[in-house]
Every structure is written in C-alpha cells, then in structure tokens.
Design a protein around this motif. Structure first.
Motif, mmCIF file in Angstrom:
data_model
loop_
_atom_site.group_PDB
_atom_site.id
_atom_site.type_symbol
_atom_site.label_atom_id
_atom_site.label_comp_id
_atom_site.label_asym_id
_atom_site.label_seq_id
_atom_site.Cartn_x
_atom_site.Cartn_y
_atom_site.Cartn_z
ATOM 1 N N ALA A 210 0.828 -1.208 0.000
ATOM 2 C CA ALA A 210 0.000 0.000 0.000
ATOM 3 C C ALA A 210 0.861 1.256 0.000
ATOM 4 N N LEU A 211 1.896 1.280 0.854
ATOM 5 C CA LEU A 211 2.766 2.463 0.921
ATOM 6 C C LEU A 211 3.641 2.585 -0.314
ATOM 7 N N SER A 212 4.273 1.502 -0.718
ATOM 8 C CA SER A 212 5.177 1.574 -1.867
ATOM 9 C C SER A 212 4.422 1.894 -3.157
ATOM 10 N N SER A 213 3.171 1.421 -3.262
ATOM 11 C CA SER A 213 2.407 1.681 -4.483
ATOM 12 C C SER A 213 2.074 3.153 -4.642
ATOM 13 N N MET A 214 2.061 3.894 -3.546
ATOM 14 C CA MET A 214 1.826 5.330 -3.670
ATOM 15 C C MET A 214 2.950 5.989 -4.460
ATOM 16 N N PHE A 215 4.171 5.492 -4.296
ATOM 17 C CA PHE A 215 5.300 6.047 -5.040
ATOM 18 C C PHE A 215 5.256 5.611 -6.502
ATOM 19 N N CYS B 53 -13.497 0.174 0.942
ATOM 20 C CA CYS B 53 -12.064 -0.064 1.114
ATOM 21 C C CYS B 53 -11.694 0.003 2.593
ATOM 22 N N VAL B 54 -12.289 0.944 3.308
ATOM 23 C CA VAL B 54 -12.045 1.054 4.750
ATOM 24 C C VAL B 54 -12.467 -0.230 5.454
ATOM 25 N N LEU B 55 -13.635 -0.761 5.089
ATOM 26 C CA LEU B 55 -14.102 -2.009 5.691
ATOM 27 C C LEU B 55 -13.164 -3.166 5.354
ATOM 28 N N GLY B 56 -12.746 -3.221 4.077
ATOM 29 C CA GLY B 56 -11.862 -4.301 3.658
ATOM 30 C C GLY B 56 -10.519 -4.255 4.348
ATOM 31 N N ALA B 57 -9.986 -3.049 4.557
ATOM 32 C CA ALA B 57 -8.688 -2.904 5.210
ATOM 33 C C ALA B 57 -8.741 -3.358 6.663
ATOM 34 N N LYS C 184 -6.048 3.142 2.739
ATOM 35 C CA LYS C 184 -5.620 1.921 3.414
ATOM 36 C C LYS C 184 -4.565 2.214 4.473
ATOM 37 N N LEU C 185 -3.627 3.101 4.148
ATOM 38 C CA LEU C 185 -2.568 3.433 5.097
ATOM 39 C C LEU C 185 -3.113 4.118 6.346
ATOM 40 N N LEU C 186 -4.128 4.949 6.178
ATOM 41 C CA LEU C 186 -4.751 5.572 7.346
ATOM 42 C C LEU C 186 -5.316 4.498 8.278
ATOM 43 N N VAL C 187 -5.987 3.514 7.683
ATOM 44 C CA VAL C 187 -6.567 2.435 8.490
ATOM 45 C C VAL C 187 -5.469 1.611 9.152
ATOM 46 N N PHE C 188 -4.447 1.235 8.368
ATOM 47 C CA PHE C 188 -3.343 0.451 8.921
ATOM 48 C C PHE C 188 -2.606 1.227 10.008
ATOM 49 N N GLY C 189 -2.491 2.544 9.810
ATOM 50 C CA GLY C 189 -1.820 3.369 10.803
ATOM 51 C C GLY C 189 -2.565 3.393 12.123
ATOM 52 N N PHE C 190 -3.883 3.569 12.059
ATOM 53 C CA PHE C 190 -4.694 3.555 13.278
ATOM 54 C C PHE C 190 -4.638 2.189 13.949
ATOM 55 N N ALA C 191 -4.526 1.132 13.137
ATOM 56 C CA ALA C 191 -4.493 -0.224 13.695
ATOM 57 C C ALA C 191 -3.113 -0.603 14.216
ATOM 58 N N GLY C 192 -2.080 0.187 13.863
ATOM 59 C CA GLY C 192 -0.723 -0.067 14.331
ATOM 60 C C GLY C 192 -0.082 -1.305 13.759
ATOM 61 N N VAL C 193 -0.352 -1.603 12.474
ATOM 62 C CA VAL C 193 0.168 -2.844 11.898
ATOM 63 C C VAL C 193 1.475 -2.650 11.123
ATOM 64 N N MET C 194 1.978 -1.426 11.027
ATOM 65 C CA MET C 194 3.225 -1.193 10.299
ATOM 66 C C MET C 194 4.342 -0.834 11.268
#
Length: 252
Positions: free
Chosen positions: A57-62, A91-95, A186-196
């Motif tokens: 998700a992060l790398s694809s932004m670049f 997408c938020v639900l899926g993430a 997706k990154l916002l959701v992952f960030g709130f979830a602390g998975v990175m």
C-alpha cells in the motif's frame, strides 16, 4: 553495511527486493498491473505475510505517483471520481479485515470472470456497449472491499476501466491516480491499527524509490506502442491475472 533497520534482511535479499521493484514498476507502468502481484512473491518468504499488504500500500503510492506524473495529461477525472465514490467506504471495511472473498470458491469466480471479461467486453464493444457510469460506481463498491485487505487486486480496477471504453495509456493514468488515493485510505486504516513497524516502512520506501524511475522508463515504451498494441497487452494482462487468480485457488 546493512542499516540496523534492515537487520533481519541480508544484502542479497535487499538486492533482490530492489531488482524486483524495478522490474515490477516497468511492467506495471506498461500494463497498469504488476507491482501488487509480483512483489508479494519476493516479500512473503523474507518478511512473512502479515506486513506485505501495508508495505505494498505504501510503496504503491510512489510507483503510482510516478505513473500519474508520467501520464498526467491522460487522466480521466470523471471516472476517477466515480470509482472513488464507490470504493473508498468499502475499502475502509476491507482494510479492517477482508475475509469474505478469501475462499477458494470466491477466487475461482473472480478469476474466471476476469479472464472471460476480455472476450465479452470486445463483443459488447463491437455492438456499441460500454460499462455505464452507474454500473462503474456499483462495481467500484465491490472493488473497494477486495482492494482494502489484499494485494494484486489492481487487475479488477484495470478491467473495470477498460470496460468503460478507456484504452491504452488513458487506462494507466486513470488507474494510477485512483490507486494512490485508495492506498492512502488503506494506510490511514493500517496506521490507526498499528500494523506497520519501522522495517515495513523502510522496505516500502525502498520499493517506492526504485519504482519512480521505472514509471518513466515505462512511459518511453508506451509512447512507442500503437494504441491497439497497448490495448492488446492490457487485455492479455487481464486474462493472465484472472487465470492466475483462479489457478491459485486450487493451491489453497
């Protein structure tokens, strides 16, 4: 010397990630699809499956930023807004936890439909039919669920955009801008979830940095291709991606 943040990754593995990222970015710049499908093949054996979706998700932004910059004049803004309106909420639900389409049967259905979409789309185009704005918005809702918690689902967006009548580099440009915004969500959701963790961020930034020049190399290739040749490549990618998804279901 490998930086401390890459302590669990050898120099050879970093070189493999770098080379794969460059190849995937060129393939993705030409076909609109590739990074999310190819990079997990390299990353999962090294890092395990858990961090791969956030890394992609992060790398694809670049990589998609490179495509957006390279093909910016060819973006179809109306289709971008239609897809995002349908895809962002789901997408938020899926993430948060995509599980509904993770089974063998669902993978077979999606993969088979994608592979069949090319001949069906060509037949309908010859009869003057294309996916309407309303149908695109409805399909984007389903796409959002899938893309939220998986990698390699860009093939679905590619197929949807081509079904609206977009061709060649217009597909690549429109897909890239949509993908940037979806990845950000997706990154916002992952960030709130602390998975990175820090290593996942570092690997994603490495892949993204390598992908930027690959996008402009892909642009040079695309500019030298007739539209019908590029469209044929996109069709082949959709068929191959759908077939691969269906075949992979049997390995589960």
């Amino acid at each position: 010397m490998v930086p401390t943040i890459f302590a669990d990754i050898s120099v050879a593995q970093l070189a493999l990630i770098t080379g794969a990222a460059l190849i995937a970015s060129v393939i993705g710049g030409v076909s609109g699809y590739g990074t999310g499908a190819l990079m997990p093949l390299v990353l999962v054996p090294m890092l395990g499956p858990a961090p791969v979706v956030p890394i992609i998700a992060l790398s694809s932004m670049f990589s998609n930023a490179g495509r957006t910059a390279a093909f910016r004049r060819l973006i179809d803004g109306r289709r971008v807004l239609i897809v995002l309106a349908g895809a962002i909420p789901t997408c938020v639900l899926g993430a948060w936890g995509y599980t509904l389409l993770s089974g063998r049967g669902a993978a077979l259905v999606i993969g088979g439909m994608l592979a069949l979409s090319v001949p069906v789309r060509r037949l309908l185009r010859r009869r003057g039919f294309a996916l309407s704005d309303g149908a695109l918005a409805a399909a984007a809702v389903g796409y959002g669920i899938v893309v939220g918690g998986t990698t390699g689902s860009g093939i679905i967006l590619l197929s949807l955009l081509m079904a609206t009548g977009l061709q060649g580099a217009n597909v690549i440009a429109t897909d890239a801008l949509i993908s940037i915004i979806i990845s950000f969500v997706k990154l916002l959701v992952f960030g709130f979830a602390g998975v990175m963790d820090a290593q996942a961020v570092a690997v994603a930034l490495l892949i993204g940095a390598i992908a930027l020049p690959g996008s402009f190399l892909a642009k040079l290739l695309v500019k030298r291709m007739p539209v019908h040749v590029h469209s044929a490549i996109l069709d082949a990618v959709v068929i191959a991606g759908g077939a691969a998804m269906a075949i992979a279901a049997f390995a589960r």
